[in-house]
Design an enzyme around this catalytic site. Structure first.
Site, mmCIF file in Angstrom:
data_model
loop_
_atom_site.group_PDB
_atom_site.id
_atom_site.type_symbol
_atom_site.label_atom_id
_atom_site.label_comp_id
_atom_site.label_asym_id
_atom_site.label_seq_id
_atom_site.Cartn_x
_atom_site.Cartn_y
_atom_site.Cartn_z
ATOM 1 N N GLY A 119 0.781 -1.237 0.000
ATOM 2 C CA GLY A 119 0.000 0.000 0.000
ATOM 3 C C GLY A 119 0.811 1.285 0.000
ATOM 4 O O GLY A 119 0.355 2.305 -0.502
ATOM 5 N N ASP A 159 -4.570 1.451 11.008
ATOM 6 C CA ASP A 159 -5.993 1.192 11.250
ATOM 7 C C ASP A 159 -6.153 0.793 12.720
ATOM 8 O O ASP A 159 -6.278 1.660 13.588
ATOM 9 C CB ASP A 159 -6.429 0.100 10.265
ATOM 10 N N THR A 160 -6.064 -0.507 13.038
ATOM 11 C CA THR A 160 -6.107 -0.904 14.450
ATOM 12 C C THR A 160 -4.767 -0.648 15.130
ATOM 13 O O THR A 160 -4.689 -0.602 16.352
ATOM 14 C CB THR A 160 -6.421 -2.412 14.580
ATOM 15 N N LYS A 183 -6.595 6.075 11.441
ATOM 16 C CA LYS A 183 -8.014 6.046 11.829
ATOM 17 C C LYS A 183 -8.081 5.993 13.352
ATOM 18 O O LYS A 183 -8.132 4.915 13.932
ATOM 19 C CB LYS A 183 -8.676 4.783 11.272
HETATM 20 P P1 5GP Z 1 -3.706 -2.376 11.123
HETATM 21 O O1 5GP Z 1 -2.783 -3.517 11.415
HETATM 22 O O2 5GP Z 1 -3.226 -1.040 11.627
HETATM 23 O O3 5GP Z 1 -5.120 -2.658 11.569
HETATM 24 O O4 5GP Z 1 -3.861 -2.301 9.546
HETATM 25 C C1 5GP Z 1 -2.818 -1.891 8.759
HETATM 26 C C2 5GP Z 1 -2.964 -2.322 7.300
HETATM 27 O O5 5GP Z 1 -4.303 -2.662 6.933
HETATM 28 C C3 5GP Z 1 -2.603 -1.148 6.433
HETATM 29 O O6 5GP Z 1 -1.208 -1.067 6.240
HETATM 30 C C4 5GP Z 1 -3.364 -1.440 5.164
HETATM 31 O O7 5GP Z 1 -2.581 -2.270 4.337
HETATM 32 C C5 5GP Z 1 -4.603 -2.154 5.646
HETATM 33 N N1 5GP Z 1 -5.747 -1.203 5.745
HETATM 34 C C6 5GP Z 1 -6.229 -0.631 6.866
HETATM 35 N N2 5GP Z 1 -7.273 0.175 6.602
HETATM 36 C C7 5GP Z 1 -7.444 0.138 5.252
HETATM 37 C C8 5GP Z 1 -8.371 0.778 4.355
HETATM 38 O O8 5GP Z 1 -9.255 1.564 4.725
HETATM 39 N N3 5GP Z 1 -8.240 0.484 3.032
HETATM 40 C C9 5GP Z 1 -7.301 -0.384 2.557
HETATM 41 N N4 5GP Z 1 -7.270 -0.602 1.239
HETATM 42 N N5 5GP Z 1 -6.392 -1.007 3.379
HETATM 43 C C10 5GP Z 1 -6.476 -0.744 4.698
HETATM 44 MG MG MG Z 2 0.116 -1.122 4.784
#
Ligand code: 5GP
Ligand code: MG
Length: 178
Positions: free
Chosen positions: A48, A106-107, A134
């Site tokens: 991403g 995200d999380t 987020k």
């Molecule tokens: P976390 O581990 O912080 O929950 O998520 C991180 C990863 O989830 C990010 O690096 C991304 O690749 C994916 N991700 C989180 N939110 C989104 C979103 O709204 N859209 C997309 N396409 N990927 C997301």
């Molecule tokens: Mg990512």
């Protein structure tokens, strides 16, 4: 309201490309000042982050290096929980000022689990830059040193972020219409 279709879903414009460019210039300006004598090593977390990384990197005017990694997560038994494995990271972080480049927090789980692995290599500093975060979705503490935009807890596409493989090439960021 500008809206687009990706696969079966409709997305609405959230952040136009012009605002993204302006934000990235500001983030890079801070890094150029803070890190000018550090020769930092940037680690771009694929997939991403590839567009964010490329645009940010071209705004840096200091001596700087970049490398890339992909993170894979494996679910072991329930008691083992999930483990994150870094693929392709061959740089030596010992004594380096390291800046992680993430598309979105995200999380917070991915970075929360990945950072201790990097710290084991003994970097001088470990900093994080994330274009998007987020706050309403965050469950794991992650300190973002160079933040971009705070966004609502909705699914986003564009500017490197995909929905089932599509949408990474969009120059703007869109959020799922509800
Ligand atoms: P976390 O581990 O912080 O929950 O998520 C991180 C990863 O989830 C990010 O690096 C991304 O690749 C994916 N991700 C989180 N939110 C989104 C979103 O709204 N859209 C997309 N396409 N990927 C997301
Ligand atoms: Mg990512």
């Amino acid at each position: 309201m500008v809206s687009i279709q990706v696969h079966d879903k409709t997305f609405e414009l959230l952040i136009p490309g012009s605002r993204i460019r302006e934000k990235i210039r500001g983030m890079a300006a801070r890094m150029n000042e803070d890190l000018k004598s550090e020769r930092p090593l940037f680690i771009s977390v694929l997939n991403g982050s590839f567009i964010f990384s490329a645009d940010l990197f071209r705004e840096l005017t200091i001596e700087v290096e970049i490398c890339f990694t992909k993170l894979a997560s494996y679910q072991g038994t329930a008691s083992m929980g999930r483990t994150i494995t870094s693929i392709g990271l061959d740089a030596d972080l010992t004594g380096r000022t390291v800046v992680i480049l993430e598309d979105i927090v995200d999380t917070g789980r991915t970075l929360h689990e990945f950072l201790p692995q990097l710290l084991q290599q003994g970097p001088k500093k470990l900093l994080i830059s994330a274009l998007l975060s987020k706050p309403a979705a965050q469950q794991f503490p992650v300190k973002i040193d160079y933040p971009g935009f705070s966004v609502p807890d909705k699914f986003l596409v564009g500017y490197g972020l995909d929905y089932d493989g599509l949408g990474r090439n969009l120059p703007d960021i869109y959020c799922l219409k509800q």
